[in-house]
Design a protein around this motif. Structure first.
Motif, PDB file in Angstrom:
ATOM      1  N   PHE A   4     -10.375  10.906  -1.821  1.00  0.00           N
ATOM      2  CA  PHE A   4     -10.015  11.298  -0.457  1.00  0.00           C
ATOM      3  C   PHE A   4     -11.202  10.962   0.444  1.00  0.00           C
ATOM      4  N   THR A   5     -11.377   9.671   0.724  1.00  0.00           N
ATOM      5  CA  THR A   5     -12.564   9.219   1.463  1.00  0.00           C
ATOM      6  C   THR A   5     -12.241   8.372   2.683  1.00  0.00           C
ATOM      7  N   LEU A   6     -11.050   7.820   2.785  1.00  0.00           N
ATOM      8  CA  LEU A   6     -10.767   6.826   3.820  1.00  0.00           C
ATOM      9  C   LEU A   6     -10.165   7.439   5.078  1.00  0.00           C
ATOM     10  N   GLY A   7     -10.811   7.144   6.208  1.00  0.00           N
ATOM     11  CA  GLY A   7     -10.217   7.501   7.486  1.00  0.00           C
ATOM     12  C   GLY A   7      -9.026   6.611   7.791  1.00  0.00           C
ATOM     13  N   ALA A   8      -8.300   6.949   8.842  1.00  0.00           N
ATOM     14  CA  ALA A   8      -7.041   6.263   9.129  1.00  0.00           C
ATOM     15  C   ALA A   8      -7.229   4.767   9.360  1.00  0.00           C
ATOM     16  N   ARG A   9      -8.236   4.409  10.135  1.00  0.00           N
ATOM     17  CA  ARG A   9      -8.414   2.992  10.461  1.00  0.00           C
ATOM     18  C   ARG A   9      -8.804   2.183   9.228  1.00  0.00           C
ATOM     19  N   GLU A  10      -9.748   2.701   8.452  1.00  0.00           N
ATOM     20  CA  GLU A  10     -10.189   1.992   7.242  1.00  0.00           C
ATOM     21  C   GLU A  10      -9.062   1.919   6.209  1.00  0.00           C
ATOM     22  N   ARG A  11      -8.286   3.003   6.130  1.00  0.00           N
ATOM     23  CA  ARG A  11      -7.157   3.034   5.177  1.00  0.00           C
ATOM     24  C   ARG A  11      -6.143   1.943   5.538  1.00  0.00           C
ATOM     25  N   GLU A  12      -5.817   1.857   6.822  1.00  0.00           N
ATOM     26  CA  GLU A  12      -4.855   0.843   7.278  1.00  0.00           C
ATOM     27  C   GLU A  12      -5.369  -0.560   6.945  1.00  0.00           C
ATOM     28  N   ALA A  13      -6.640  -0.795   7.217  1.00  0.00           N
ATOM     29  CA  ALA A  13      -7.215  -2.126   6.981  1.00  0.00           C
ATOM     30  C   ALA A  13      -7.224  -2.469   5.492  1.00  0.00           C
ATOM     31  N   ARG A  14      -7.447  -1.476   4.657  1.00  0.00           N
ATOM     32  CA  ARG A  14      -7.513  -1.751   3.220  1.00  0.00           C
ATOM     33  C   ARG A  14      -6.128  -1.873   2.599  1.00  0.00           C
ATOM     34  N   LEU A  15      -5.216  -0.998   2.990  1.00  0.00           N
ATOM     35  CA  LEU A  15      -3.918  -0.939   2.310  1.00  0.00           C
ATOM     36  C   LEU A  15      -2.934  -2.002   2.792  1.00  0.00           C
ATOM     37  N   LEU A  16      -3.006  -2.393   4.071  1.00  0.00           N
ATOM     38  CA  LEU A  16      -1.983  -3.306   4.600  1.00  0.00           C
ATOM     39  C   LEU A  16      -1.929  -4.627   3.835  1.00  0.00           C
ATOM     40  N   PRO A  17      -3.060  -5.328   3.629  1.00  0.00           N
ATOM     41  CA  PRO A  17      -2.948  -6.587   2.856  1.00  0.00           C
ATOM     42  C   PRO A  17      -2.512  -6.354   1.412  1.00  0.00           C
ATOM     43  N   GLU A  18      -2.961  -5.253   0.828  1.00  0.00           N
ATOM     44  CA  GLU A  18      -2.601  -4.972  -0.558  1.00  0.00           C
ATOM     45  C   GLU A  18      -1.097  -4.701  -0.679  1.00  0.00           C
ATOM     46  N   LEU A  19      -0.567  -3.951   0.257  1.00  0.00           N
ATOM     47  CA  LEU A  19       0.857  -3.618   0.193  1.00  0.00           C
ATOM     48  C   LEU A  19       1.735  -4.782   0.634  1.00  0.00           C
ATOM     49  N   THR A  20       1.225  -5.617   1.526  1.00  0.00           N
ATOM     50  CA  THR A  20       1.962  -6.832   1.883  1.00  0.00           C
ATOM     51  C   THR A  20       2.098  -7.724   0.652  1.00  0.00           C
ATOM     52  N   ALA A  21       0.994  -7.873  -0.093  1.00  0.00           N
ATOM     53  CA  ALA A  21       1.043  -8.681  -1.324  1.00  0.00           C
ATOM     54  C   ALA A  21       1.981  -8.051  -2.352  1.00  0.00           C
ATOM     55  N   LEU A  22       1.970  -6.732  -2.428  1.00  0.00           N
ATOM     56  CA  LEU A  22       2.848  -6.048  -3.382  1.00  0.00           C
ATOM     57  C   LEU A  22       4.317  -6.230  -2.994  1.00  0.00           C
ATOM     58  N   THR A  23       4.586  -6.195  -1.698  1.00  0.00           N
ATOM     59  CA  THR A  23       5.960  -6.432  -1.229  1.00  0.00           C
ATOM     60  C   THR A  23       6.442  -7.825  -1.655  1.00  0.00           C
ATOM     61  N   GLU A  24       5.580  -8.813  -1.494  1.00  0.00           N
ATOM     62  CA  GLU A  24       5.965 -10.183  -1.862  1.00  0.00           C
ATOM     63  C   GLU A  24       6.098 -10.339  -3.377  1.00  0.00           C
ATOM     64  N   ARG A  25       5.261  -9.623  -4.113  1.00  0.00           N
ATOM     65  CA  ARG A  25       5.380  -9.654  -5.576  1.00  0.00           C
ATOM     66  C   ARG A  25       6.744  -9.117  -6.001  1.00  0.00           C
ATOM     67  N   HIS A  26       7.142  -7.969  -5.432  1.00  0.00           N
ATOM     68  CA  HIS A  26       8.440  -7.406  -5.793  1.00  0.00           C
ATOM     69  C   HIS A  26       9.584  -8.284  -5.294  1.00  0.00           C
ATOM     70  N   ARG A  27       9.379  -8.927  -4.150  1.00  0.00           N
ATOM     71  CA  ARG A  27      10.420  -9.834  -3.638  1.00  0.00           C
ATOM     72  C   ARG A  27      10.679 -10.950  -4.657  1.00  0.00           C
ATOM     73  N   ARG A  28       9.603 -11.470  -5.245  1.00  0.00           N
ATOM     74  CA  ARG A  28       9.743 -12.574  -6.197  1.00  0.00           C
ATOM     75  C   ARG A  28      10.360 -12.101  -7.524  1.00  0.00           C
ATOM     76  N   ARG A  29      10.046 -10.898  -7.937  1.00  0.00           N
ATOM     77  CA  ARG A  29      10.380 -10.468  -9.292  1.00  0.00           C
ATOM     78  C   ARG A  29      11.596  -9.549  -9.403  1.00  0.00           C
ATOM     79  N   CYS A  30      12.066  -9.027  -8.274  1.00  0.00           N
ATOM     80  CA  CYS A  30      13.193  -8.088  -8.317  1.00  0.00           C
ATOM     81  C   CYS A  30      14.315  -8.623  -7.414  1.00  0.00           C
ATOM     82  N   PRO A  31      15.299  -9.306  -7.997  1.00  0.00           N
ATOM     83  CA  PRO A  31      16.348  -9.928  -7.165  1.00  0.00           C
ATOM     84  C   PRO A  31      17.076  -8.954  -6.222  1.00  0.00           C
ATOM     85  N   PRO A  32      17.452  -7.736  -6.681  1.00  0.00           N
ATOM     86  CA  PRO A  32      18.105  -6.826  -5.713  1.00  0.00           C
ATOM     87  C   PRO A  32      17.208  -6.504  -4.519  1.00  0.00           C
TER      88      PRO A  32
END
Length: 348
Positions: A4-32
């Motif tokens: 529990f260390t990340l403020g809102a701005r730092e959290r957004e900056a760190r998580l957004l690219p990671e979750l964008t990549a995760l979204t694309e990973r699931h898009r490729r691997r999960c047809p539904p």
């Protein structure tokens, strides 16, 4: 080390690219999942976490959503839907199961420390012996990994056993120990027993969850719960948590002052206006969306729940990030939760 260390701005900056990549990973691997994203026209880039495409959590009850081949499925978890309701099914591979267990441990270590503590369990041992393990039993069994010298507050028939609690306190009452239970059971079978028998719980660390609706009739809310435990039993280190099987391993943990739930560094919440589905301002209740980087084997990283909540503040509490509360279930949403499986007549 705290998660529990990340403020809102730092959290957004760190998580957004990671979750964008995760979204694309699931898009490729999960047809539904890919068909859903295609249908709504969702595609990167996303400007914020609130722009990421979400799935209704109920979809895991009606569709098989996984991003791994069948031969890599290591474990299938089922939610605690009430009798007659179809449970959610969550598919994990070995890597996802290990990561989620590790991050759950890291989250709880923030309040429990690094050692396994003696553990008082506000339940009956029979709940973990039943071969048809209920969701409540699975919850207890999972938490038992964080404790030792497990002592159950209820006997095999579900009756409070003050003698067992007193014996536990005689062994461990001088040092920190873990107390775990579902919220209404803590109230009925620990608080009331401790008050009646004048038991001193002042060295305990209570971790509890399971909703408040069963305590509503007794006019007991979170603040009253904490106040009465502190005044009548000495138990002051109290942490509620919010989580769900569809995002297993991610728990939103109440801070030490009881001022709200906080997101670990790998997660966040968005409160959505149920009319516009836009992010609601701080202080405005709406539907809770939970976000986590942990679901790598199924597309459960951005989920719209069926719970109402409100963000009280951002970077203004004892831990950084959003500080929020769960207000209850959406109207007409099915009752759910591990505590809903407890049916002893005096709990009604």
């Amino acid at each position: 080390m705290s998660v529990f260390t990340l403020g809102a701005r730092e959290r957004e900056a760190r998580l957004l690219p990671e979750l964008t990549a995760l979204t694309e990973r699931h898009r490729r691997r999960c047809p539904p999942y890919r068909r859903i994203l295609d249908a709504i026209g969702s595609a990167p880039p996303y400007d914020s976490l609130a722009d990421l495409p979400w799935l209704p959590v109920r979809l895991f009850k009606t569709h098989e959503l996984k991003s791994i081949p069948d031969e890599e499925v290591f474990r299938v978890l089922a939610s605690s839907g009430t009798t007659g309701q179809r449970p959610s099914l969550v598919h994990l591979d070995r890597e996802a199961a290990a990561t989620q267990a590790r991050m759950l441990a890291a989250t709880l270590r923030t309040v429990l420390g690094g050692r396994r503590l003696p553990m008082l369990i506000v339940d009956s041992r029979s709940v973990v012996r039943d071969p048809r393990l209920s969701a409540r039993g699975a919850g207890v069994l999972g938490m038992m990994n964080f404790g030792r010298d497990h002592t159950f507050v209820l006997d095999e028939d579900g009756v409070p056993d003050p003698g067992a609690v007193s014996a536990f306190l005689a062994r461990h009452g001088h040092g920190p120990y873990l107390v775990f239970g579902f919220t209404f059971m803590v109230w009925l079978y620990l608080y009331e027993v401790a008050r009646e028998h004048r038991l001193d719980l002042s060295r305990g660390v209570l971790v509890h969850s399971g909703g408040w609706k069963r305590l509503a009739d007794r006019a007991v809310g979170p603040a009253e719960f904490r106040r009465r435990l502190a005044e009548d039993t000495g138990l002051r280190r109290v942490h509620d948590f919010y989580g769900m099987v569809e995002q297993i391993g991610t728990v939103f943990l109440e801070g030490p002052d009881g001022g709200g739930l906080y997101c670990p560094d790998f997660a966040d919440v968005v409160i959505r206006d149920p009319e516009t589905w836009l992010e609601a301002p701080v202080g405005t209740p709406g539907v809770i969306e939970v976000i986590s980087t942990l679901p790598s084997s199924y597309p459960g990283h951005v989920l719209l729940t069926e719970d109402l909540g409100v963000v009280h503040g951002v970077d203004d509490g004892v831990w950084p990030g959003k500080r929020f509360s769960v207000l209850g279930r959406l109207p007409r949403a099915e009752a759910r939760g591990c505590s809903d499986t407890f049916t002893r007549r005096d709990a009604a």
